[in-house]
Design an enzyme around this catalytic site. Structure first.
Site, PDB file in Angstrom:
ATOM      1  N   ASN A 196     -27.031  -0.209  17.171  1.00 39.76           N
ATOM      2  CA  ASN A 196     -25.433  -0.098  16.483  1.00 39.76           C
ATOM      3  C   ASN A 196     -25.165  -0.454  16.761  1.00 39.76           C
ATOM      4  O   ASN A 196     -23.873   0.280  17.287  1.00 39.76           O
ATOM      5  CB  ASN A 196     -25.631   1.327  15.474  1.00 39.76           C
TER       6      ASN A 196
ATOM      7  N   LYS B 107     -21.584  -0.843  15.052  1.00 43.66           N
ATOM      8  CA  LYS B 107     -20.765  -0.832  14.546  1.00 43.66           C
ATOM      9  C   LYS B 107     -19.997  -2.007  14.330  1.00 43.66           C
ATOM     10  O   LYS B 107     -20.323  -3.346  14.496  1.00 43.66           O
ATOM     11  CB  LYS B 107     -20.201   0.724  15.625  1.00 43.66           C
TER      12      LYS B 107
ATOM     13  N   HIS C 101     -25.189   6.515   8.022  1.00 42.52           N
ATOM     14  CA  HIS C 101     -24.483   6.932   8.416  1.00 42.52           C
ATOM     15  C   HIS C 101     -22.897   7.659   8.882  1.00 42.52           C
ATOM     16  O   HIS C 101     -22.297   7.489   7.924  1.00 42.52           O
ATOM     17  CB  HIS C 101     -23.805   5.459   9.568  1.00 42.52           C
TER      18      HIS C 101
ATOM     19  N   GLU D 200     -20.065   8.323  10.403  1.00 40.87           N
ATOM     20  CA  GLU D 200     -18.877   7.514  10.287  1.00 40.87           C
ATOM     21  C   GLU D 200     -18.423   6.529   8.429  1.00 40.87           C
ATOM     22  O   GLU D 200     -17.140   7.280   7.981  1.00 40.87           O
ATOM     23  CB  GLU D 200     -18.868   6.819  11.025  1.00 40.87           C
TER      24      GLU D 200
ATOM     25  N   GLU E 256     -28.395  12.056  14.136  1.00 38.69           N
ATOM     26  CA  GLU E 256     -27.513  11.719  14.846  1.00 38.69           C
ATOM     27  C   GLU E 256     -26.230  12.994  14.450  1.00 38.69           C
ATOM     28  O   GLU E 256     -25.521  12.834  14.057  1.00 38.69           O
ATOM     29  CB  GLU E 256     -27.400  10.518  14.672  1.00 38.69           C
TER      30      GLU E 256
ATOM     31  N   GLY F 265     -20.733   8.609  20.125  1.00 39.73           N
ATOM     32  CA  GLY F 265     -19.849   7.883  21.106  1.00 39.73           C
ATOM     33  C   GLY F 265     -18.950   9.585  21.672  1.00 39.73           C
ATOM     34  O   GLY F 265     -17.774   9.308  22.568  1.00 39.73           O
TER      35      GLY F 265
ATOM     36  N   SER G 229     -24.902   8.863  21.877  1.00 43.00           N
ATOM     37  CA  SER G 229     -25.148   8.830  23.487  1.00 43.00           C
ATOM     38  C   SER G 229     -26.504   8.918  24.176  1.00 43.00           C
ATOM     39  O   SER G 229     -26.305   9.308  25.756  1.00 43.00           O
ATOM     40  CB  SER G 229     -23.835  10.580  24.225  1.00 43.00           C
TER      41      SER G 229
HETATM   42  P1  PGA Z   1     -23.107   6.205  20.376  1.00 41.38           P
HETATM   43  O1  PGA Z   1     -23.206   5.922  18.744  1.00 41.38           O
HETATM   44  O2  PGA Z   1     -24.694   6.102  21.086  1.00 41.38           O
HETATM   45  O3  PGA Z   1     -22.351   5.403  20.714  1.00 41.38           O
HETATM   46  O4  PGA Z   1     -23.406   7.804  20.624  1.00 41.38           O
HETATM   47  C1  PGA Z   1     -25.185   6.551  18.424  1.00 41.38           C
HETATM   48  C2  PGA Z   1     -24.706   6.169  16.133  1.00 41.38           C
HETATM   49  O5  PGA Z   1     -23.829   6.232  16.043  1.00 41.38           O
HETATM   50  O6  PGA Z   1     -25.030   5.832  16.078  1.00 41.38           O
END
Ligand code: PGA
Length: 256
Positions: free
Chosen positions: A13, A15, A99, A101, A171, A177, A217
């Site tokens: 992803n 982003k 997601h 976000e 998640e 993140g 992460s």
């Molecule tokens: P990350 O993000 O691996 O940077 O923690 C995962 C995601 O939001 O899909």
């Protein structure tokens, strides 16, 4: 059917990162390690304008292209939206929906996620439907009931036949993140619970065939332990998917 019979999916992803002009160099770094073993699939879910560049770079590779969002509408006066048909027309195979976000910054509800899921299925694109609790919810002990409500809301009205084409990604928001990965036990607990919820909705046999991913992460170092869990069939990877390290995660899946 159990884990042995489910394919692994390692999905990146990106982003809102990377430029189309940076894609060839990115792929040059990743490609040598991005060989998929038997039963392992991979996709890069990228920003809309980058889809053609990524598609071109990945030509000849087994790694697929995905998107990160889709409109719930088919077409028409929806300024700024991108339809599932447009994504399918570009050769997109996967699309992330729900997601955290988007839920947080764009107020996406389970109802909207459900409509987007239906739009993707209608276009023949595999939805990767995300769910996951906040730190406050985890501390309050409501993780499982909250995730269950997201799963049930997102899958409302989805037939068993269609459910076979859906991927779920767990998640935990506090792990995204932050470098603070869920422990393998924490991730397994929720992914196993999700499979139980799916069994309640669609029966054991069907639930055993659904790919459930962990995200938050995940990196080249912790992937093997997470992917070894009985109900974790792959990963949704943010930060580490922007680097050649993504190949190490594919490597961990190849060996799993
Ligand atoms: P990350 O993000 O691996 O940077 O923690 C995962 C995601 O939001 O899909």
């Amino acid at each position: 059917m159990d884990k042995k019979n489910r394919n692994a999916l390692i999905a990146g992803n990106w982003k809102m990162n990377m430029l189309a002009s940076q894609v060839p160099a990115y792929w040059q770094g990743l490609e040598p390690g991005a060989k998929l073993g038997e039963g392992v699939s991979s996709a890069l879910c990228v920003p809309f304008p980058l889809i053609p560049a990524v598609k071109a770079a990945l030509a000849g590779s087994q790694v697929k292209v995905g998107a990160q969002d889709v409109s719930s509408h088919d077409k028409g006066a929806y300024t700024g939206e991108v339809s599932a048909a447009m994504l399918a027309d570009l050769g997109v195979d996967y699309c992330i929906i729900g997601h955290s976000e988007r839920r947080a910054y764009h107020a996406e509800s389970d109802e909207l996620v459900n409509e987007k899921l239906k739009a993707l299925l209608g276009a023949g694109i595999t939805p990767i439907m995300c769910c996951g609790e906040s730190l406050e919810q985890r501390d309050a002990g409501v993780t499982l009931s909250f995730v269950e409500s997201q799963i049930k809301g997102g899958l409302a009205g989805i037939s068993a036949e269609d459910m076979k084409k859906v991927v779920i990604a767990y998640e935990p928001i506090w792990a995204i993140g932050t470098g603070r990965t869920a422990t393998a036990e924490q991730a397994q607990e929720v992914c196993g619970y999700i499979r139980g919820v799916l069994a309640g909705l669609y029966g054991q046999e069907l639930a055993k065939g659904v790919q459930v991913l962990y995200g938050g992460s995940m990196n080249g170092k912790n992937a093997a332990e997470l992917l070894a869990q009985p109900d974790i069939d792959g990963g949704l990877i943010g930060g580490a998917s922007l680097k050649p390290e993504f190949a190490d995660i594919i490597g961990a899946a190849n060996e799993g």
